[in-house]
Design a protein around this motif. Sequence first.
Motif, PDB file in Angstrom:
ATOM      1  N   GLY A  27       0.817  -1.211   0.000  1.00 37.52           N
ATOM      2  CA  GLY A  27       0.000   0.000   0.000  1.00 37.52           C
ATOM      3  C   GLY A  27       0.846   1.253   0.000  1.00 37.52           C
ATOM      4  N   GLU A  28       0.723   2.043   1.031  1.00 41.04           N
ATOM      5  CA  GLU A  28       1.495   3.282   1.147  1.00 41.04           C
ATOM      6  C   GLU A  28       2.834   3.063   1.843  1.00 41.04           C
ATOM      7  OE1 GLU A  28       0.520   6.122  -0.312  1.00 41.04           O
ATOM      8  OE2 GLU A  28      -1.099   4.849  -1.071  1.00 41.04           O
ATOM      9  N   SER A  29       3.107   1.819   2.259  1.00 38.20           N
ATOM     10  CA  SER A  29       4.359   1.499   2.940  1.00 38.20           C
ATOM     11  C   SER A  29       5.398   1.044   1.929  1.00 38.20           C
ATOM     12  CB  SER A  29       4.126   0.395   3.981  1.00 38.20           C
ATOM     13  OG  SER A  29       5.344  -0.065   4.518  1.00 38.20           O
ATOM     14  N   SER A  30       6.605   1.586   2.023  1.00 33.16           N
ATOM     15  CA  SER A  30       7.633   1.343   1.014  1.00 33.16           C
ATOM     16  C   SER A  30       8.339   0.010   1.156  1.00 33.16           C
ATOM     17  CB  SER A  30       8.682   2.465   1.074  1.00 33.16           C
ATOM     18  OG  SER A  30       9.291   2.499   2.359  1.00 33.16           O
ATOM     19  N   GLY A  31       8.089  -0.734   2.247  1.00 37.87           N
ATOM     20  CA  GLY A  31       8.737  -2.017   2.420  1.00 37.87           C
ATOM     21  C   GLY A  31      10.219  -1.881   2.687  1.00 37.87           C
ATOM     22  N   VAL A  32      10.984  -2.836   2.163  1.00 39.52           N
ATOM     23  CA  VAL A  32      12.431  -2.839   2.377  1.00 39.52           C
ATOM     24  C   VAL A  32      13.055  -1.981   1.274  1.00 39.52           C
ATOM     25  CG1 VAL A  32      14.476  -4.262   2.693  1.00 39.52           C
ATOM     26  CG2 VAL A  32      12.231  -5.143   3.346  1.00 39.52           C
ATOM     27  N   ALA A  33      13.068  -0.689   1.467  1.00 32.75           N
ATOM     28  CA  ALA A  33      13.556   0.238   0.450  1.00 32.75           C
ATOM     29  C   ALA A  33      14.637   1.128   1.042  1.00 32.75           C
ATOM     30  CB  ALA A  33      12.401   1.096  -0.073  1.00 32.75           C
TER      31      ALA A  33
ATOM     32  N   ILE B  62      15.696   6.933   1.909  1.00 26.14           N
ATOM     33  CA  ILE B  62      15.120   8.128   1.309  1.00 26.14           C
ATOM     34  C   ILE B  62      13.780   7.820   0.651  1.00 26.14           C
ATOM     35  CG2 ILE B  62      16.344   7.874  -0.895  1.00 26.14           C
ATOM     36  CD1 ILE B  62      16.562  10.918  -0.975  1.00 26.14           C
ATOM     37  N   TYR B  63      13.617   6.600   0.134  1.00 22.85           N
ATOM     38  CA  TYR B  63      12.370   6.250  -0.535  1.00 22.85           C
ATOM     39  C   TYR B  63      11.304   5.766   0.430  1.00 22.85           C
ATOM     40  CZ  TYR B  63      14.423   7.282  -4.973  1.00 22.85           C
ATOM     41  OH  TYR B  63      14.994   7.956  -6.019  1.00 22.85           O
ATOM     42  N   ARG B  64      11.569   5.856   1.729  1.00 20.18           N
ATOM     43  CA  ARG B  64      10.522   5.642   2.713  1.00 20.18           C
ATOM     44  C   ARG B  64       9.754   6.924   2.989  1.00 20.18           C
ATOM     45  NH1 ARG B  64      13.570   1.540   7.022  1.00 20.18           N
ATOM     46  NH2 ARG B  64      13.899  -0.130   5.500  1.00 20.18           N
ATOM     47  N   ILE B  65      10.247   8.037   2.469  1.00 23.85           N
ATOM     48  CA  ILE B  65       9.502   9.295   2.543  1.00 23.85           C
ATOM     49  C   ILE B  65       8.273   9.153   1.647  1.00 23.85           C
ATOM     50  CG2 ILE B  65       9.575  11.759   2.062  1.00 23.85           C
ATOM     51  CD1 ILE B  65      12.620  11.603   2.510  1.00 23.85           C
ATOM     52  N   PRO B  66       7.054   9.344   2.171  1.00 32.67           N
ATOM     53  CA  PRO B  66       5.840   9.046   1.394  1.00 32.67           C
ATOM     54  C   PRO B  66       5.804   9.679   0.016  1.00 32.67           C
ATOM     55  CG  PRO B  66       5.268   9.432   3.687  1.00 32.67           C
ATOM     56  CD  PRO B  66       6.738   9.733   3.565  1.00 32.67           C
ATOM     57  N   ALA B  67       6.150  10.946  -0.100  1.00 33.35           N
ATOM     58  CA  ALA B  67       6.082  11.608  -1.409  1.00 33.35           C
ATOM     59  C   ALA B  67       7.040  10.975  -2.406  1.00 33.35           C
ATOM     60  CB  ALA B  67       6.377  13.099  -1.259  1.00 33.35           C
ATOM     61  N   LEU B  68       8.232  10.623  -1.951  1.00 34.55           N
ATOM     62  CA  LEU B  68       9.206   9.998  -2.848  1.00 34.55           C
ATOM     63  C   LEU B  68       8.794   8.575  -3.207  1.00 34.55           C
ATOM     64  CD1 LEU B  68      12.621  11.249  -1.416  1.00 34.55           C
ATOM     65  CD2 LEU B  68      11.332  12.105  -3.381  1.00 34.55           C
ATOM     66  N   PHE B  69       8.171   7.863  -2.263  1.00 36.86           N
ATOM     67  CA  PHE B  69       7.713   6.512  -2.594  1.00 36.86           C
ATOM     68  C   PHE B  69       6.572   6.562  -3.602  1.00 36.86           C
ATOM     69  CE2 PHE B  69       5.187   2.608  -1.556  1.00 36.86           C
ATOM     70  CZ  PHE B  69       6.070   1.733  -2.172  1.00 36.86           C
ATOM     71  N   ARG B  70       5.667   7.535  -3.471  1.00 34.67           N
ATOM     72  CA  ARG B  70       4.603   7.670  -4.463  1.00 34.67           C
ATOM     73  C   ARG B  70       5.174   7.965  -5.837  1.00 34.67           C
ATOM     74  NH1 ARG B  70       1.959  10.211  -0.059  1.00 34.67           N
ATOM     75  NH2 ARG B  70       2.567  12.293  -0.786  1.00 34.67           N
ATOM     76  N   ARG B  71       6.210   8.789  -5.892  1.00 37.27           N
ATOM     77  CA  ARG B  71       6.858   9.085  -7.179  1.00 37.27           C
ATOM     78  C   ARG B  71       7.500   7.815  -7.758  1.00 37.27           C
ATOM     79  NH1 ARG B  71      11.264  13.697  -6.941  1.00 37.27           N
ATOM     80  NH2 ARG B  71       9.400  14.806  -6.212  1.00 37.27           N
ATOM     81  N   ARG B  72       8.103   7.027  -6.881  1.00 34.73           N
ATOM     82  CA  ARG B  72       8.717   5.781  -7.338  1.00 34.73           C
ATOM     83  C   ARG B  72       7.656   4.815  -7.870  1.00 34.73           C
ATOM     84  NH1 ARG B  72      12.706   1.785  -3.752  1.00 34.73           N
ATOM     85  NH2 ARG B  72      13.415   0.529  -5.522  1.00 34.73           N
ATOM     86  N   LYS B  73       6.532   4.695  -7.171  1.00 29.44           N
ATOM     87  CA  LYS B  73       5.447   3.836  -7.643  1.00 29.44           C
ATOM     88  C   LYS B  73       4.936   4.295  -8.998  1.00 29.44           C
ATOM     89  CE  LYS B  73       2.404   3.621  -4.269  1.00 29.44           C
ATOM     90  NZ  LYS B  73       1.163   3.131  -3.577  1.00 29.44           N
ATOM     91  N   ALA B  74       4.755   5.593  -9.162  1.00 29.37           N
ATOM     92  CA  ALA B  74       4.253   6.108 -10.434  1.00 29.37           C
ATOM     93  C   ALA B  74       5.191   5.741 -11.579  1.00 29.37           C
ATOM     94  CB  ALA B  74       4.075   7.621 -10.353  1.00 29.37           C
ATOM     95  N   ALA B  75       6.493   5.862 -11.358  1.00 26.90           N
ATOM     96  CA  ALA B  75       7.466   5.502 -12.393  1.00 26.90           C
ATOM     97  C   ALA B  75       7.405   4.013 -12.708  1.00 26.90           C
ATOM     98  CB  ALA B  75       8.870   5.893 -11.938  1.00 26.90           C
ATOM     99  N   ALA B  76       7.343   3.186 -11.668  1.00 27.80           N
ATOM    100  CA  ALA B  76       7.313   1.742 -11.875  1.00 27.80           C
ATOM    101  C   ALA B  76       6.045   1.301 -12.593  1.00 27.80           C
ATOM    102  CB  ALA B  76       7.430   1.025 -10.527  1.00 27.80           C
TER     103      ALA B  76
END
Length: 553
Positions: free
Chosen positions: A254-260, A263-277
């Motif tokens: 979900g909104e949790s970045s898991g084992v990342a 820096i990618y545990r920051i919610p905004a950056l993780f959302r950006r990473r999800k969008a790219a993936a």
Amino acid sequence: MGMSRRQVLRLGAAGSAAVLLGTSAVSSARLRAPRWVGGYPFSLGVASGDPLPDGVVLWTRLAPDPLAPDGHGGMAWAPVSVDYEVALDENFRQVVVRGTAVATRELAHSVHPEVRGLEPDHWYFYRFRAGSEISPIGRTRTAPAAGQAVARMRFAFASCQSWSSGYFTAYEHMSREDLDLVVHLGDYIYEKSWVHGREGMAAHPDITAEAVDLADYRQRFAQVKADPQLRAAHAAFPWLTTMDDHEIANNWAGESSGVAFDIYRIPALFRRRKAAAFQAMYEHQPLRIAQMPSGPNILLHRRYRFGDLAEITMLDTRSYRSALACSDGNPVAECADRYAADRTILGRRQRNWLIDGLIDSPARWQVLGNQVSMSRTDTDPGPATVMGTDSWDGYIADRNTVLGTAAERGVPNLVVITGDRHEHCAADLRRDHDDLTSPVVASEFIGTSITSGGNGVDLSDSGRRLLAANPDLKFTNNQRGYVRVEIDHQLWRTDFRVVPYVRRPGAPVHTRATFVVQDRVPGVIEAGGSQAIPDPDPPDSAALPGNADPHPR
């Protein structure tokens, strides 16, 4: 299903036009696109997917330099017209559909034409043309019409294909099988840094660090799609695809970045990473416009019907789930949070959609395309109970709701097909997995990885512990391969297909074990004992002449 208003607004006028032109949903005359002039652009092959009784989505991506560091595959800024043909014969003398899609830079010059007007339950051939270059020929089939009497269905399912862990030999064998469909259950790529495992191959200099942005994910998909054995399996059959965690990051939820990375545990950056993936995944799979991501959101749960015989419900057990309980997914002995009523692996809306579909479906077999194991998996054969929390063991309330409702409402012939585990497994599913006297209500078949985990062994030490600790687990095998399924109205047959090695090419394949499920008798039964069953490859189905049906109904 068309593009949502939210998607159109997010993409803007230029972006939505690119998507619609890439699906051939609007005339390419609305955007002047030059013909291709350059090197061979079909290095990633062709694919088809999500078949309907009257149509199918086709896919290709123009990429003369698929591993270009910028992620654009060696393409310039300009859009390119891509023609496609669908025919009854592989020589394209009986063309039934012609069209043009436009490959644009916004979607990495991929196209996803959604072809309609085809006949139900029928084999077709297709190809693309860009300028004077012609793609490889693909073969696909439409689904039988809703309610149509169907005698038999054959499909394979697979997951977990770390490119650097070994050769995709399993796909070479799969491409020669007699199948109607392939189901991929996730971990199509791995975001991780390079782990050398292919004999004679070194790390690509631009694909050594963990993938975090759009260029990185595009390179990962391109590396996998360029593999000739995977291309052959895509060209031979239509596919249903979904995702698990490694399309983004290990154990995300979900909104949790898991084992990342921290820096990618920051919610905004993780959302950006999800969008790219998600964008890279859409660009490289035969997905419909309904699956076009909207930023960090994507709609992957959907249904596939095969006449009156089977309905495959593809789940998304990542996007809507609660964060992992008690650990990062590794087995833990004590974790009361697993039982919390508000913890979910499906999300309320998907769970209700799933249950309503199971109850209402007229199909003989109900199949759940599932990412992580649903069966109870205790890793300690002693008195302690040690279970991971990344699977349904971490979301007891959802598991009990789904299986309990199936039992209460008399849902017949519920079979769960699963990936993730890197091992073949066959298991019974109970209404309540904490009570061994609880009735068996469904069956689960878990498929091993294509390559992840390396060569593997027949029965590992961990496999022995699992068999000792879990009475409902009937079989496990730690080799690589895929699962072949054949169903009719009386019987479900699962063949666990294995290759002895993947570190080097050329491995043979055989059926390690076969299990069956009888009509309206939940639970798995081993057929023919646990010894290897000789099973030579059938004739190459991709070479079928004309529009011959490999198994007429």
